[in-house]
Design a protein around this motif. Structure first.
Motif, PDB file in Angstrom:
ATOM      1  N   HIS A   1       1.345  -1.578  -0.170  1.00 10.47           N
ATOM      2  CA  HIS A   1       0.073   0.409  -0.074  1.00 10.47           C
ATOM      3  C   HIS A   1       1.009   0.933   0.241  1.00 10.47           C
TER       4      HIS A   1
ATOM      5  N   HIS B   1       2.031   2.376  -3.332  1.00 14.53           N
ATOM      6  CA  HIS B   1       0.560   2.512  -4.181  1.00 14.53           C
ATOM      7  C   HIS B   1       0.268   3.924  -4.117  1.00 14.53           C
TER       8      HIS B   1
ATOM      9  N   SER C   1       0.668   7.702  -5.907  1.00  9.42           N
ATOM     10  CA  SER C   1      -0.537   7.640  -7.135  1.00  9.42           C
ATOM     11  C   SER C   1      -1.288   7.993  -6.548  1.00  9.42           C
TER      12      SER C   1
ATOM     13  N   ASP D   1       2.648   7.752 -11.536  1.00  7.75           N
ATOM     14  CA  ASP D   1       1.578   6.512 -11.428  1.00  7.75           C
ATOM     15  C   ASP D   1       1.770   5.313 -11.724  1.00  7.75           C
TER      16      ASP D   1
ATOM     17  N   SER E   1       4.428   3.577  -9.992  1.00  3.18           N
ATOM     18  CA  SER E   1       4.538   3.277  -8.311  1.00  3.18           C
ATOM     19  C   SER E   1       2.811   2.374  -8.495  1.00  3.18           C
ATOM     20  N   ASN E   2       2.351   2.374  -9.241  1.00  4.25           N
ATOM     21  CA  ASN E   2       1.624   0.909  -8.889  1.00  4.25           C
ATOM     22  C   ASN E   2       1.776  -0.254  -9.909  1.00  4.25           C
TER      23      ASN E   2
ATOM     24  N   SER F   1       3.584  -1.898  -6.662  1.00  2.00           N
ATOM     25  CA  SER F   1       2.465  -1.641  -5.741  1.00  2.00           C
ATOM     26  C   SER F   1       1.885  -3.088  -5.943  1.00  2.00           C
TER      27      SER F   1
ATOM     28  N   HIS G   1      -5.238  -6.014  -2.550  1.00  2.00           N
ATOM     29  CA  HIS G   1      -4.715  -4.766  -2.432  1.00  2.00           C
ATOM     30  C   HIS G   1      -4.019  -4.352  -3.687  1.00  2.00           C
ATOM     31  N   GLN G   2      -4.024  -5.239  -5.177  1.00  2.00           N
ATOM     32  CA  GLN G   2      -3.470  -5.409  -6.032  1.00  2.00           C
ATOM     33  C   GLN G   2      -4.347  -4.703  -7.259  1.00  2.00           C
TER      34      GLN G   2
ATOM     35  N   ALA H   1      -4.754  -0.824  -7.101  1.00  2.00           N
ATOM     36  CA  ALA H   1      -3.110  -0.429  -7.984  1.00  2.00           C
ATOM     37  C   ALA H   1      -3.680  -0.531  -9.204  1.00  2.00           C
TER      38      ALA H   1
END
Length: 541
Positions: free
Chosen positions: A247, A250, A253, A265, A268-269, A272, A289-290, A293
């Protein structure tokens, strides 16, 4: 390069799965995480010396919303030191995901049980620790008398008391700031709680730059287009502070998307998603969590001319196996994400025929079928297929009415907003441009004032497009310009503004917008006709 990155993500998952044996399943990998991986937290407790370090790690996990692993940490502490009241506080905090969802009756009952366990041990706790326990008790103990918003406010009020009673305790300040964000009044246009939280956190950010909660909650506080520029320093810092937390990788972003920094952006993802899959393969919690993202990744791809990467991501999600429910929200996140991407892709690509031909898919526990009908209605409206739009609107009305009847307030509100937009597009499809625009204005004004993240197309961009189609380029340009202040560097916003300026005879402004669009898409291999037109027109200058 981006397509390769998506392939590498699968490779990471396969590689780590291959080495995850039974011993690995039984190993608590959060125990291996250090301050350099999770950030630095100072939270002294009156429990045994042997659990001091694990307790600080548990709090660090809380601050990065890694709730599954935080819960495991605090449960282990309760076993290792049966007299540690704060271990039960930690469990109660871990099962309430303050900014994500509202605990159901089962979770509330469990939280109350943990509070009761903490209170039984409270005689050996310090006054400071008892203040923390009293605060979380204010949330769980009022489950029958108060609704969620009131309980969140009760917790925040209690944390304010703790914060004021122990002014040297930075953790009290940080948790109080988070409570302000969690108890923000619905549809608050003043951002009062956010600004109050930021006022507490900014001095701490200067004093404790390695604290995960400080940077994290500053990003949340500034996660509005009107405030986002202030969040850039925290966004740049947070992933460095807690690089092992998916997290934390992520969250920056949220700011990058608000200010239109699409490559940041994307970076970052991608990081993540890779981290989530790595830890999931090691049997650590948080596989879901993915998908959050991925939502940001998909959007950033489409705004920066990387539609091939967006398509690759769609294929990747489609190939995923069935996923477990995430945090008790009641649906398979991979199916919801697949349907979401399928609806948004043709709209962003302005492929109206494909959008109009979408097949609604009902994902249990979501309003996804309504969202697909919304996309269908917009696609059909652009083709002026009024009959088809009317069918889509009728289907959305039925879905909305059911949510209202079932008292599902959040879904009812979301589908009501989509329904009103679809009804406006129905008027557009019938040539009633003024009616369509006027129907959208209050939605756009509210969206702008609240700084909401658009779930698809910003409403003001819709108004601008309708005005452009109605041969009112000057009015359309004004709407595009207003929207781009809140949604900077959106592909269709920039292109629409360029077209409107061009048709209004403002060639200098048109040239500037075309140049901005090409800059945003620099490095992409997009073959979109909008970019070809921009290049041709700029080549003539």
């Amino acid at each position: 390069m981006k397509r390769l990155a998506c392939v590498l993500l699968f490779s990471v998952l396969i590689s780590f799965t291959a080495f995850a044996d039974d011993d690995d399943k039984n190993h608590h990998h959060h125990e291996d995480l250090t301050e350099t991986q999770l950030g630095t937290v100072h939270f002294p407790v009156s429990c045994s010396a042997s659990v001091q370090k694990p307790f600080a790690r548990g709090v660090a996990l809380l601050h990065s919303f890694w709730y599954e692993e935080a819960e495991k940490e605090f449960l282990q502490i309760a076993k290792d030191d049966p007299h540690c009241a704060m271990a039960h506080w930690g469990v109660a905090m871990s099962i309430w995901h303050q900014l994500w969802n509202q605990p159901d009756a089962k979770v509330i009952a469990r939280g109350l049980s943990e509070v009761d366990a903490a209170k039984k041990l409270a005689k050996k706790a310090t006054p400071r620790e008892n203040a923390y326990i009293a605060a979380i008790a204010a949330f769980y103990s009022n489950s029958e008398k108060l609704d969620h918003e009131a309980r969140a406010k009760a917790y925040s009020d209690a944390m304010r008391v703790t914060f004021q009673a122990f002014p040297q305790d930075h953790e009290a300040a940080v948790f109080y700031a988070l409570s302000l964000l969690a108890s923000e009044p619905h549809n608050d246009e003043t951002f009062a709680n956010r600004l109050a939280a930021a006022k507490i956190l900014e001095p701490l950010f200067a004093a404790e730059p390695d604290h995960p909660g400080v940077a994290h909650y500053l990003i949340h506080a500034y996660d509005k287009p009107q405030l986002a520029e202030r969040g850039i320093p925290a966004a740049r810092r947070y992933a460095q502070v807690a690089p092992a937390a998916p997290h934390a990788l992520h969250m920056p972003s949220h700011i990058f998307a608000r200010v239109g920094l699409w490559q940041d952006d994307i970076n970052s993802n991608l990081a993540s998603v890779a981290a989530t899959r790595k830890t999931a393969a090691m049997h650590m919690g948080g596989e879901g969590h993915q998908f959050h993202a991925m939502d940001f990744l998909f959007y950033a791809y489409l705004q920066s001319g990387r539609e091939a990467d967006a398509k690759a991501l769609m294929d990747e999600v489609k190939a995923m196996p069935e996923m477990h429910d995430m945090y008790g929200v009641g649906f398979d996140p991979h199916l919801a994400t697949e349907a979401q991407f399928a609806a948004l892709y043709p709209l962003e690509m302005r492929d109206w025929a494909t959008a109009a031909a979408l097949k609604p898919v009902e994902v249990e526990g979501t309003a996804q079928n309504s969202f697909t009908y919304w996309a269908k209605a917009i696609g059909a409206a652009h083709l002026h297929q009024s009959g088809e739009v009317r069918k889509d609107v009728s289907a959305m009305e039925a879905i909305h009415q059911k949510f209202v009847a079932d008292n599902k307030k959040d879904f009812a509100e979301a589908t009501d907003n989509d329904l009103k937009q679809a009804q406006a597009w129905l008027a557009f499809s019938e040539g009633k441009y003024d009616d369509a625009v006027e129907a959208l204005r209050p939605i756009a004004d509210k969206e702008d004032a609240l700084g909401d993240e658009p779930q698809g197309i910003p409403t003001r961009e819709m108004i601008a497009e309708m005005l452009l189609e109605a041969k009112r380029p000057q009015q359309a340009l004004a709407e595009y310009q207003t929207d781009l202040k809140l949604n900077p560097n959106r592909f269709n916003g920039l292109y629409g503004a360029a077209r409107a300026a061009e048709e209004a005879g403002k060639q200098t402004e048109a040239t500037a917008y075309y140049a901005m669009l090409l800059k945003v898409c620099d490095g992409s291999s997009s073959t979109r006709p909008e970019l070809s037109r921009a290049k041709q027109l700029l080549a003539k200058k």
